[in-house]
Design an enzyme around this catalytic site. Sequence first.
Site: not given
Length: 1223
Positions: A408, A399
């Site tokens: 991602h 995170e």
Amino acid sequence: MAPLRALLSYLLPLHCALCAAAGSRTPELHLSGKLSDYGVTVPCSTDFRGRFLSHVVSGPAAASAGSMVVDTPPTLPRHSSHLRVARSPLHPGGTLWPGRVGRHSLYFNVTVFGKELHLRLRPNRRLVVPGSSVEWQEDFRELFRQPLRQECVYTGGVTGMPGAAVAISNCDGLAGLIRTDSTDFFIEPLERGQQEKEASGRTHVVYRREAVQQEWAEPDGDLHNEAFGLGDLPNLLGLVGDQLGDTERKRRHAKPGSYSIEVLLVVDDSVVRFHGKEHVQNYVLTLMNIVDEIYHDESLGVHINIALVRLIMVGYRQSLSLIERGNPSRSLEQVCRWAHSQQRQDPSHAEHHDHVVFLTRQDFGPSGYAPVTGMCHPLRSCALNHEDGFSSAFVIAHETGHVLGMEHDGQGNGCADETSLGSVMAPLVQAAFHRFHWSRCSKLELSRYLPSYDCLLDDPFDPAWPQPPELPGINYSMDEQCRFDFGSGYQTCLAFRTFEPCKQLWCSHPDNPYFCKTKKGPPLDGTECAPGKWCFKGHCIWKSPEQTYGQDGGWSSWTKFGSCSRSCGGGVRSRSRSCNNPSPAYGGRLCLGPMFEYQVCNSEECPGTYEDFRAQQCAKRNSYYVHQNAKHSWVPYEPDDDAQKCELICQSADTGDVVFMNQVVHDGTRCSYRDPYSVCARGECVPVGCDKEVGSMKADDKCGVCGGDNSHCRTVKGTLGKASKQAGALKLVQIPAGARHIQIEALEKSPHRIVVKNQVTGSFILNPKGKEATSRTFTAMGLEWEDAVEDAKESLKTSGPLPEAIAILALPPTEGGPRSSLAYKYVIHEDLLPLIGSNNVLLEEMDTYEWALKSWAPCSKACGGGIQFTKYGCRRRRDHHMVQRHLCDHKKRPKPIRRRCNQHPCSQPVWVTEEWGACSRSCGKLGVQTRGIQCLLPLSNGTHKVMPAKACAGDRPEARRPCLRVPCPAQWRLGAWSQCSATCGEGIQQRQVVCRTNANSLGHCEGDRPDTVQVCSLPACGGNHQNSTVRADVWELGTPEGQWVPQSEPLHPINKISSTEPCTGDRSVFCQMEVLDRYCSIPGYHRLCCVSCIKKASGPNPGPDPGPTSLPPFSTPGSPLPGPQDPADAAEPPGKPTGSEDHQHGRATQLPGALDTSSPGTQHPFAPETPIPGASWSISPTTPGGLPWGWTQTPTPVPEDKGQPGEDLRHPGTSLPAASPVT
């Protein structure tokens, strides 16, 4: 006993009961219960060489909370939820462990799944910032605060593993991450808070990352910029944007190329209750130590430090208010808002943070939630993380990676191939991979955004730092260990007795005492096993304070050499020694060095014909070894694997099958046919030199002289051609014994087959029957032969030496076949030269060697003038072939030649800046633009080399600057038209028009203000009724700033009144207000206020008519109902909207909203204290604070049979229909 043994063979898996309530007396087991595989180990403290020192692995920080500053509000009631202040107990016994004072490094031995690792650790002095603190809060108020310490947080590596990394704390046992060269492991103590019983060993649990059976961050569990829904935050973002753009933090700058993320770590009550108040601080420090190690991985490409500046423990009610279950977006919004309120406003404050990490065990949704590229932003640099053990460190790293700008892997980039290999930014951050790494996309994305994060350039650390801690001691009982392993109530099994209670720990429950369980592991070292004895390394030994630990083994003296393994042909004999002087004990090391020593013996050749010793061992099996239901003729076979050289492997001469005989060769057998001297002993190959000495590196020259220089070697070669006159083989040449490097080849394509015959025995070793030749490798006469067939031409090679003379024959296909021609060559010692025939050519092999210039050594400097020297090699004069240097006379080696090199001046690295990027905003106060900056060294070939930032002189150029910080243009926003004010005939419609910016704040709009009133036409009214028309006027309403701006509102539709109805008097108290006289031109209003309108038409009105329904006017100074500005207003044609000059020129109109009550002087007497948009406002002559016109969505109906408007005589007034709000 048989049924009992059967039951014991089926052991139940480990079941761990977690104690979630803080302060419970039940032992806390920090096992999640979700491990598919784990191991149990007892680590120990060692010296830098790995020698045992003690089983004490915990530092003293866990036993002493240090000084604590209590800052409790005086009015705060004390109740049971208040936290206890930990005392500082004395070290047990009042003594210190030897060798621990002032130590800067720690060393531990940990056995991980059967492999012992030697951990080398050093304090992580850059995890907790000096001056940081830990706070305990409840109901958004601070209960107390104490300094945040990190006296037991370490990082390091593993001895013998260059790529290994360790991030561990020893506050309470060893807990953290061990990264080996193959996989990642977590280690933690089986039970917390047992330091006092650690002196004789403490059980720890070790498990792989992939053993944690859970999924972490979901693909949609990360909040991107466009989805960051912090409600109505534009105005708040504008305020913090001012601070972001105008405030510059004056902090200590980090070294170039180094970045520090100063973290505010927030832990909510669910995490505190799970881990316990006494342990949670050590746990979260261990967790962040792992995160810090993840960001130190070399695959990231940049050095980033995780620095804790503040730790906040949030109370129960406050935790529930911040986290909304099942709503991650709302939870993150609330956490970020609250964290922003906790920021230290002074940028130079030691607790001023760059990023917020919030840990919770409440179920808010995914495992992590964070905005992308939010780093350094006051409201967006925060991450919400679900805590679930040490694996949560990778969720935090994931995170935080989003906040740094990483996307991602595999989503919009080309790194999908790295997700299965364990990339940190994989969409599903699972624990199913062995080793973590940062993908190439993460590295690229970080390098793109990192230069714009100026807040990470601070260096918050001071050079001075506390010394590492001391180590106390602790231990357990067997009953306690049973409870740890199998749950509450379990105790030592007494169903059967054992002579070795320390071999395995057996446990049973009182409900079924004859059903015993075990993990197949021994009790912990130091467990009491008998009166006065304890367990140690699986043995029950006497307790002794002077007990010697880590006793290394020592060798005894050598025995005499034994008999020789062979009587001739070269055998071996051996002698041995034992590791018993003393024997290794208590975890000590085994003896170093060989247990056996060998000598070559009886090396003279055996009398008679030569026999291959390995071939003899295979041939012995011809008479009895059956393979595939048949006996075979076995010959030796040499495998390619060096590890199998001393195994007996034979090949069938009949079928070619290779069979492993499952035994080693006899001692003294040559290891390989390619090595004439090394021999096998006890199944291992013992290297032997040509001088017959074990371990010697001496080798033969080309003709077999040990350590020779080829000066006695001769090469014999020739060409033969003969025609066969009769059937049978044709002898071409004989090669004597001792010949080496034999080569025989056909000169042309021929149907002849080469045949090799042993001249001494008369046996054929190649093609005795003239079979069609095929390429193969075989063994014969103790040598390896290579028979090759290429393009119908056959060749034969062997390295020799020949033990006996051989004859080379040519076998024609038929009698009187074509002529056969062969070429042969071999090397032989001059003393073994045969008589040279006419077809043989004797070559002198008196090769002489000379020193020759081989190359120049590398220059001592890359630029600016260096020196280089010549490098000489040994060269054979005959063919100028470079050979080993020992063949040349070292006395004749010439002196090196020196010359200058790389005289060109050195170029200096310089700062290279890229073009400024596009501005992040087109207007407003948050616009910034960034550019890339690198330190590059120009090279001579026109390229550049990236250098560290410290190599460039001068300050680093600016990488971020403000841009386009101008007010955003405002636009007119239009509301919907209201319903027509009349039910028939002509009326009016109204809408709201406001001037707003994109941030939903007031602004200045260009151009004329759009119309707010328009005429509407309905079917004409029937009967004698006249059309009822109403015109809109401009009224003033209060804004939140305390100003008055025009507001246009239509009148309520008025019921039709017959024109024939006589004027009996005014029907409303508002008729007395001069401000309404302008509406007398409207028939409907004229009928309502006929008396007042007649008086106005006849002349100035001296005062109100004292009728029974008349009330005195209540206009006051500052009234929001000003009269017409001039008489022209009253004479304006009906239906045409009127307004003030400001209204006509497009002045902005504020929608009804909250009024500013902080300035009473600007509050209008008729302004409501709490206005509600869409609600009805009314006026009452007896109620101060009312407004003359009401905002309502539904006008009050009037009965059709009454010719007057519906009024409440208690609160007379006229209502207006509300316009639709502007969206």
